[in-house]
Enzyme design. Structure first.
Site, PDB file in Angstrom:
ATOM      1  N   ASN A 298       4.854   1.472  -6.614  1.00 37.50           N
ATOM      2  CA  ASN A 298       6.069   0.887  -7.172  1.00 37.50           C
ATOM      3  C   ASN A 298       7.251   1.689  -6.606  1.00 37.50           C
ATOM      4  O   ASN A 298       7.050   2.633  -5.832  1.00 37.50           O
ATOM      5  CB  ASN A 298       6.047   0.857  -8.700  1.00 37.50           C
TER       6      ASN A 298
ATOM      7  N   GLU B  39       7.168   5.515  -7.228  1.00 38.67           N
ATOM      8  CA  GLU B  39       6.114   6.137  -6.418  1.00 38.67           C
ATOM      9  C   GLU B  39       6.515   6.175  -4.951  1.00 38.67           C
ATOM     10  O   GLU B  39       6.185   7.129  -4.229  1.00 38.67           O
ATOM     11  CB  GLU B  39       4.807   5.367  -6.609  1.00 38.67           C
TER      12      GLU B  39
ATOM     13  N   ASP C  33      -2.080  -3.262 -12.634  1.00 38.72           N
ATOM     14  CA  ASP C  33      -3.515  -3.543 -12.555  1.00 38.72           C
ATOM     15  C   ASP C  33      -3.762  -5.009 -12.219  1.00 38.72           C
ATOM     16  O   ASP C  33      -4.632  -5.339 -11.405  1.00 38.72           O
ATOM     17  CB  ASP C  33      -4.198  -3.212 -13.891  1.00 38.72           C
TER      18      ASP C  33
END
Length: 328
Positions: free
Chosen positions: A205, A208, A276
């Site tokens: 993301n 990150e 996820d």
């Protein structure tokens, strides 16, 4: 979205191998009506509790909800939460190939949600338990052997790294060999993406991506520069950056970038576990022989659906198909 609408029909014939941290999402629900005399804290009267598949186990649950076949490799303790995760995996149709040990504590996130009478329960506290540091060498080697064996009949691999110590050098070496042999290997790593070089697709993301780039990502130009640099550094075939309300950006090894706007106009209810759902959908689409662009667009639609649900949730194939039909 006619080409995307065909993809989910092939999911049931595809198998994904999930490698990573299997987490027990433990929810405790209660009612609050007064403040304690012992300290300035609310007293919570216990009402109920439940455990859901979290972390990598939630990725596996998303693959199953989308009608794909899935096996999960990770580490579980011989404790109550480990037993509960085994039961939930069996109930969900997830083939569990976990290694186990008496000295291993199952990664568990306990959330206490409470509220007054007739009010919505809100999260007050989260308590984390689990393995501290790397797994014992014997267990790391056993995990690597299990990944190699379980990959033999898989169409794609998803790596779900939540920092619980499962993905050591032994497992990463196996994953690199699989990617070099043509297996799509997609990695989502919360804290250590830089250690997963040489795989097929990495999915950070924006925070990150910032950590990977070592500099702030405040504008689209910053994001583009950081994305191209990260792809080269990681030596992967593609980089999929999830950008919240700004959608996604898909970078490829030829220097191209595809900016994908967010799907739908509804505001997110809860972003828990959205990554996820995105990585599960993306990997399953690649397993069904989708292009990187189509896989990213399908994952974008699935992500927009799961954030409309509270807590750890999944998106079913029927929900995805219905959304694709209504978006035509």
């Amino acid at each position: 979205m006619p080409s995307l609408a065909r993809l989910p029909h092939a999911f049931a014939r595809r198998k994904v191998l999930l490698v990573g941290d299997l987490v027990a999402d433990h929810y405790i629900y209660g009612q609050t009506d007064r403040v304690s005399r012992e300290a300035p804290v609310l007293i919570v009267r216990y009402e109920s509790a439940e455990v859901k598949l979290g972390g990598g186990a939630n990725v596996a649950a998303n693959v199953r909800a989308l009608s794909g076949q899935v096996s999960a490799v990770g580490a579980l303790g011989q404790d109550e939460m480990g037993k509960e995760l085994r039961r939930l995996c069996a109930e969900s149709g997830i083939q569990l190939d976990a290694v186990s040990g008496r000295d291993i504590e199952t990664e568990t996130k306990t959330r206490i949600l409470a509220g007054g009478v007739s009010t919505t329960r809100q999260q007050m506290l989260r308590l984390d338990r689990g393995q501290r540091g790397a797994l014992p060498p014997k267990m790391r080697k056993a995990l690597a052997r299990q990944v190699e064996a379980s990959a033999q009949d898989a169409d794609a691999v998803v790596v779900s790294d939540y920092g619980a110590g499962v993905l050591g050098d032994e497992v990463r070496d196996v994953l690199r060999r699989l990617a070099a042999d043509g297996m799509p290997v997609c990695v989502d790593s919360r804290y250590a993406l830089s250690s997963f070089s040489g795989l097929t697709v990495c999915k950070p993301n924006e925070p990150e991506l910032e950590a990977l780039a070592g500099r702030p990502v405040r504008t689209q130009e910053d994001m583009l520069e950081a994305g191209h640099a990260a792809l080269k550094r990681l030596e992967c075939r593609a980089l999929l950056v999830t950008r919240g309300r700004h959608g996604m950006a898909l970078f490829d090894a030829d220097g191209g970038v595809d900016l994908i706007p967010v799907h739908g106009a509804k505001a997110a209810v809860d972003v828990t576990g959205a990554g996820d759902t995105v990585i599960a959908t993306f990997a399953l689409a690649l397993a069904a022989k989708a292009s990187l662009g189509d896989a990213a667009r399908l994952a974008n639609v699935a992500g927009s659906l799961v954030v409309q649900k509270p807590g750890t949730a999944t998106v079913s194939r029927d929900e995805l198909l219905e959304e694709l039909r209504s978006a035509r």
